[in-house]
Every structure is written in C-alpha cells, then in structure tokens.
Enzyme design. Structure first.
Site, PDB file in Angstrom:
ATOM      1  N   GLU A   1       0.864  -1.196   0.000  1.00 51.43           N
ATOM      2  CA  GLU A   1       0.000   0.000   0.000  1.00 51.43           C
ATOM      3  C   GLU A   1       0.900   1.246   0.000  1.00 51.43           C
ATOM      4  O   GLU A   1       1.967   1.239   0.616  1.00 51.43           O
ATOM      5  CB  GLU A   1      -0.837  -0.031   1.293  1.00 51.43           C
ATOM      6  CG  GLU A   1      -1.646   1.221   1.574  1.00 51.43           C
ATOM      7  CD  GLU A   1      -2.249   1.217   3.007  1.00 51.43           C
ATOM      8  OE1 GLU A   1      -1.595   0.701   3.950  1.00 51.43           O
ATOM      9  OE2 GLU A   1      -3.364   1.735   3.161  1.00 51.43           O
TER      10      GLU A   1
ATOM     11  N   ASN B   1      -6.804   6.389  -1.653  1.00 54.17           N
ATOM     12  CA  ASN B   1      -5.738   5.421  -1.375  1.00 54.17           C
ATOM     13  C   ASN B   1      -6.003   4.273  -2.352  1.00 54.17           C
ATOM     14  O   ASN B   1      -6.959   3.511  -2.174  1.00 54.17           O
ATOM     15  CB  ASN B   1      -5.845   4.978   0.089  1.00 54.17           C
ATOM     16  CG  ASN B   1      -4.712   4.073   0.508  1.00 54.17           C
ATOM     17  OD1 ASN B   1      -4.037   3.484  -0.328  1.00 54.17           O
ATOM     18  ND2 ASN B   1      -4.512   3.955   1.806  1.00 54.17           N
TER      19      ASN B   1
ATOM     20  N   LYS C   1      -9.383   2.254  -1.916  1.00 53.42           N
ATOM     21  CA  LYS C   1      -9.598   1.687  -0.570  1.00 53.42           C
ATOM     22  C   LYS C   1     -10.932   2.142   0.030  1.00 53.42           C
ATOM     23  O   LYS C   1     -11.217   3.344   0.089  1.00 53.42           O
ATOM     24  CB  LYS C   1      -8.439   2.091   0.332  1.00 53.42           C
ATOM     25  CG  LYS C   1      -8.445   1.484   1.724  1.00 53.42           C
ATOM     26  CD  LYS C   1      -7.160   1.864   2.460  1.00 53.42           C
ATOM     27  CE  LYS C   1      -7.063   1.283   3.854  1.00 53.42           C
ATOM     28  NZ  LYS C   1      -5.787   1.659   4.504  1.00 53.42           N
TER      29      LYS C   1
ATOM     30  N   GLU D   1      -5.923   8.711   7.757  1.00 54.20           N
ATOM     31  CA  GLU D   1      -6.474   8.301   6.451  1.00 54.20           C
ATOM     32  C   GLU D   1      -7.819   8.972   6.178  1.00 54.20           C
ATOM     33  O   GLU D   1      -8.147   9.267   5.038  1.00 54.20           O
ATOM     34  CB  GLU D   1      -6.591   6.782   6.374  1.00 54.20           C
ATOM     35  CG  GLU D   1      -5.234   6.112   6.271  1.00 54.20           C
ATOM     36  CD  GLU D   1      -5.326   4.689   5.799  1.00 54.20           C
ATOM     37  OE1 GLU D   1      -5.897   4.439   4.738  1.00 54.20           O
ATOM     38  OE2 GLU D   1      -4.814   3.815   6.528  1.00 54.20           O
TER      39      GLU D   1
ATOM     40  N   CYS E   1      -4.880  -2.922   2.755  1.00 57.70           N
ATOM     41  CA  CYS E   1      -4.596  -2.895   4.198  1.00 57.70           C
ATOM     42  C   CYS E   1      -5.791  -3.181   5.103  1.00 57.70           C
ATOM     43  O   CYS E   1      -6.133  -4.317   5.328  1.00 57.70           O
ATOM     44  CB  CYS E   1      -3.929  -1.585   4.589  1.00 57.70           C
ATOM     45  SG  CYS E   1      -3.194  -1.740   6.236  1.00 57.70           S
TER      46      CYS E   1
ATOM     47  N   ASN F   1       0.299  -1.224   5.407  1.00 53.26           N
ATOM     48  CA  ASN F   1       1.222  -0.511   6.305  1.00 53.26           C
ATOM     49  C   ASN F   1       0.580  -0.609   7.678  1.00 53.26           C
ATOM     50  O   ASN F   1      -0.423   0.061   7.941  1.00 53.26           O
ATOM     51  CB  ASN F   1       1.285   0.992   5.980  1.00 53.26           C
ATOM     52  CG  ASN F   1       2.057   1.336   4.725  1.00 53.26           C
ATOM     53  OD1 ASN F   1       3.235   1.678   4.772  1.00 53.26           O
ATOM     54  ND2 ASN F   1       1.380   1.279   3.589  1.00 53.26           N
TER      55      ASN F   1
HETATM   56  N1  CDV Z   1      -2.939   1.312   6.633  1.00 55.62           N
HETATM   57  C1  CDV Z   1      -3.877   0.749   7.400  1.00 55.62           C
HETATM   58  O1  CDV Z   1      -5.024   0.594   6.969  1.00 55.62           O
HETATM   59  N2  CDV Z   1      -3.505   0.368   8.639  1.00 55.62           N
HETATM   60  C2  CDV Z   1      -4.418  -0.179   9.610  1.00 55.62           C
HETATM   61  C3  CDV Z   1      -4.014   0.178  11.007  1.00 55.62           C
HETATM   62  C4  CDV Z   1      -4.398   1.552  11.340  1.00 55.62           C
HETATM   63  C5  CDV Z   1      -4.663  -0.699  12.045  1.00 55.62           C
HETATM   64  C6  CDV Z   1      -4.483  -1.704   9.492  1.00 55.62           C
HETATM   65  O2  CDV Z   1      -5.592  -2.231   9.496  1.00 55.62           O
HETATM   66  O3  CDV Z   1      -3.440  -2.357   9.458  1.00 55.62           O
END
Ligand code: CDV
Length: 314
Positions: free
Chosen positions: A47, A111, A128, A147, A173, A198
């Site tokens: 990501e 994103n 996203k 975000e 993510c 991430n």
């Molecule tokens: N980049 C993300 O979406 N990270 C989230 C963190 C904030 C928990 C994740 O679900 O990994």
C-alpha cells in the site's frame, strides 16, 4: 492440467519523509528483478508504495502533500521505469499509491491500487473502502493515523479482473480485517486476492503487545483465505520510518489456510511461491459451494445495519 502461477510479495522496508518517489521506484524495480529471478510472474507491492506512510503526520500544506505524496498520473515520468521493467520482464504487478484526480471542478484523493498486466497496461483499479483512523489532529497521540483526513472512501466497489489466467481481486490494508470485503470478491469467483499494507507495530488507541497485533494479522489472513477458498498475497511496507515502526510478516496464504511463504525481515525482501490456482476447486465444490450452502435471506442485517445494535431479548 492445474494452473500454476509463481506469485511474489515484494516487501518494502522503510521509506522516510525525505525519500523521493524516484528513490522508491528504484527499490521497487530492484525488487521486481529479484522476484523475476525467482520465477515470479505476478508481483504484489505494498500500500502507498511510493512514499513514507504519510497519514501518520499532521500536515497542513495540502499543496505540498499533493506534490509529495499523490500521483496525478499513473504512470508518470517517475513511475514509468517500473512499468517499463514489468513489460521487459513480462511480469504483472499490483501497486499501491495515493491517487489525485481533478473531477467536476474539485480535487479528489484516494488510497488506490492498480493491477498492471505483463504488457505494462493498467487493467484494474481499486480505491480503498475501509479507511481506518481519524480526520482530526490528535496532538497528544504518539503518532497520527489520518487516512480519514487525506482520503475519500473508495467509489469503485470490490471488483475482480480476469488477469494472467486467473480471477484476481484487490484490497488494501485495513480491508483485510473485514470479512465482507473478501466475500464480495469470492462471490465474483476470485481465485487470487492481492493486498498491500502498512500496519504500525504500536496500537494508537490502547496499549497492545506487538506480537498480538501480528497474531491478528496472521489469523485474519489464514481465515479469509480458507473461508473464501482463495490465494491471498499480503505485502507489507515495514520497518522504522522516521522513528515509527511497522511490522513486516508479508504473506502468501493458500486456499487451505496454510501460510505458504512469509517474510522474515522488516526490510526490502521478496517472498515467492508457485501457487496452484486450482487448489481451491475441492473446497469450492464442497464445503464452500456458495450456491449450495449460503443463506443470504438470513444475512440481510449485514447490508441493512452498519453499527451493532442490541436487540431486546425475546
Ligand atoms: N494502513 C492501514 O489501513 N492500517 C491499519 C491500522 C491503522 C490498524 C491496518 O488495518 O493495518
């Protein structure tokens, strides 16, 4: 004959605030070459792979944020070398980045991830949908997760594409924490799901052992892959970015729920597995034969209700 495809997760170690997108692209190209050297035909990058994980920073100069962390064109002069190398090697890839578009007199930011064919052509885009974190500044917090400030909720839905003799879907993510996202892809016949992430090692909201966060990451990936009979490739950007750590544990998970490959560092690292795309056929015609066993007439609340509400006891 069973279909096989060697898939790689090309994990990125830290990118700092001062790192340019050109520097990031150089590392992505090196990872792609390494993956190709291991026989991979499809490479999954993380990501927001072109910059540091900037939502951890409260930044007020939006023009600077746009210039440094968002892409108004894909490919651009800076990212073209990755597309060229993919085409030269005959490797398809998934890439996450901050997308900026000017539409109807307004700027929109997402994103985003794209699916690029081995001919260097973008064949799919996902924006996203599950955006974690907050939009307001939390000055007392050890770091931000903004975000909800920097991105709009994705508007393209959960989709799959016919891709390199597979049916492939994309997520990003935090989507990996939501079974609904996977099921919508599986209901379209997904065989492979690619996802970049991430994930901070520390929990922003309450103290939590880092090992427990990794445990959740692993059990989610294994259960989502099994319950939806898919190959799941999850690629981290990780390591310490300007003092803030994110965990690695990039994964390739088989439809059986078994971890086929896992990274061992928090640096640039390629993991690769020769995926038998047809491995899920037994599951798909028995235990998870959706047409035979699903009962959507009893699932209405899933789409009708967002937050939990306690129903009075009968
Ligand atoms: N980049 C993300 O979406 N990270 C989230 C963190 C904030 C928990 C994740 O679900 O990994």
């Amino acid at each position: 004959m069973a279909r096989h495809m060697k898939i790689a997760a090309a994990q990125l170690g830290p990118l700092c605030l001062t790192d340019s997108r050109e520097a990031a692209v150089k590392r992505l190209v090196a990872l792609m070459r390494e993956a190709h050297g291991q026989g991979a035909r499809f490479v999954v990058f993380p990501e927001l792979a072109l910059s540091t994980f900037f939502p951890r920073w409260w930044l007020e100069d939006q023009a600077e944020v746009d210039r440094r962390f968002f892409e108004a064109a894909m490919p651009s002069a800076a990212t073209q070398p990755l597309f060229d190398e993919g085409k030269r090697l005959g490797v398809g890839f998934y890439l996450g980045y901050g997308e900026l578009i000017a539409a109807d007199d307004r700027i929109r930011r997402f994103n985003t991830s794209i699916l690029v064919g081995p001919d260097g052509v973008v064949i799919g885009k996902y924006r996203k949908i599950h955006l974690p974190g907050h939009a307001e500044h939390k000055p007392g917090a050890p770091f931000q997760h903004l975000e909800k400030k920097y991105f709009e909720v994705g508007d393209l839905g959960f989709r799959v594409w016919r891709f390199m003799d597979t049916i492939t879907g994309m997520l990003i993510c935090n989507d990996r924490r939501w079974p609904e996202a996977f099921r919508v892809l599986a209901l379209q016949g997904a065989e492979v799901v690619a996802l970049g992430f991430n994930t901070p090692t520390e929990n922003l909201h309450y103290p939590e052992p880092p090992a427990l966060r990794v445990h959740h990451h692993l059990i989610m990936a294994q259960s989502m892959a099994f319950q939806n009979a898919i190959w799941l490739v999850e690629t981290a950007k990780c390591g310490v970015e300007d003092g803030f750590r994110m965990f690695g544990h990039s994964l390739i998970v088989a439809p059986s729920g078994e971890i086929a490959a896992k990274s061992t560092t928090e640096q640039d690292e390629v993991i690769c597995f020769n995926c038998d795309i047809d491995l899920a056929q037994d599951l798909k015609r028995t235990m998870f034969d959706f047409a035979a066993h699903r009962r959507p007439e009893h699932y209405r609340l899933i789409v009708e209700r967002v937050g939990a509400e306690v129903t009075p006891a009968n």
